[in-house]
Design a protein around this motif. Sequence first.
Motif, PDB file in Angstrom:
ATOM      1  N   GLN A   7       0.861  -1.189  -0.020  1.00  0.00           N
ATOM      2  CA  GLN A   7       0.227  -0.037   0.041  1.00  0.00           C
ATOM      3  C   GLN A   7       0.817   1.405   0.004  1.00  0.00           C
ATOM      4  O   GLN A   7       1.697   1.434   0.791  1.00  0.00           O
ATOM      5  N   THR A   8       0.634   2.014  -0.917  1.00  0.00           N
ATOM      6  CA  THR A   8       1.283   3.425  -0.979  1.00  0.00           C
ATOM      7  C   THR A   8       0.444   4.394  -1.897  1.00  0.00           C
ATOM      8  O   THR A   8      -0.527   4.178  -2.444  1.00  0.00           O
ATOM      9  N   THR A   9       0.957   5.509  -1.805  1.00  0.00           N
ATOM     10  CA  THR A   9       0.342   6.786  -2.603  1.00  0.00           C
ATOM     11  C   THR A   9       1.260   7.016  -3.586  1.00  0.00           C
ATOM     12  O   THR A   9       2.501   6.966  -3.567  1.00  0.00           O
ATOM     13  N   LEU A  10       0.579   7.177  -4.955  1.00  0.00           N
ATOM     14  CA  LEU A  10       1.190   7.203  -6.003  1.00  0.00           C
ATOM     15  C   LEU A  10       0.863   8.333  -6.711  1.00  0.00           C
ATOM     16  O   LEU A  10      -0.283   8.881  -6.599  1.00  0.00           O
ATOM     17  N   LYS A  16      -0.063   6.091 -13.709  1.00  0.00           N
ATOM     18  CA  LYS A  16      -0.114   5.577 -15.199  1.00  0.00           C
ATOM     19  C   LYS A  16       0.795   4.574 -15.692  1.00  0.00           C
ATOM     20  O   LYS A  16       0.683   3.578 -16.287  1.00  0.00           O
ATOM     21  N   LEU A  17       2.108   4.691 -14.997  1.00  0.00           N
ATOM     22  CA  LEU A  17       3.127   3.905 -15.542  1.00  0.00           C
ATOM     23  C   LEU A  17       2.749   2.527 -14.964  1.00  0.00           C
ATOM     24  O   LEU A  17       3.105   1.548 -15.697  1.00  0.00           O
ATOM     25  N   VAL A  18       2.551   2.344 -13.678  1.00  0.00           N
ATOM     26  CA  VAL A  18       2.260   0.990 -12.935  1.00  0.00           C
ATOM     27  C   VAL A  18       1.189   0.271 -13.729  1.00  0.00           C
ATOM     28  O   VAL A  18       1.266  -0.744 -14.218  1.00  0.00           O
ATOM     29  N   MET A  19       0.355   1.131 -14.076  1.00  0.00           N
ATOM     30  CA  MET A  19      -1.153   0.613 -14.874  1.00  0.00           C
ATOM     31  C   MET A  19      -0.666  -0.045 -16.143  1.00  0.00           C
ATOM     32  O   MET A  19      -0.851  -1.060 -16.647  1.00  0.00           O
TER      33      MET A  19
END
Length: 87
Positions: A7-10, A16-19
């Motif tokens: 769990q983290t804040t992005l 967008k990069l992770v997705m």
Amino acid sequence: MTEPAIQTTLSTEEWKLVMALREIPDSPLRTKVSGLMGELVRFIQQPRCLGMQSDGFPCGTPHTSCEECQHMLKVLDDLAARVPAQD
């Protein structure tokens, strides 16, 4: 074995990069892209050029103009020019 959830804040850009990475189908291409992204990020965070700077100290910052960092910037520019932009 399932990896634990993190769990983290992005930021929006990070999300967008992770997705985008997660949407790549499971394949050898996904494995290669994931590994390459990890190596690229590690290099940018902690560049370790093989040569010495003009002052005799090894490179350790991406803000120098050493040959290795300049080569990496050229590679990234070349790659960016070859990948079609999508809005």
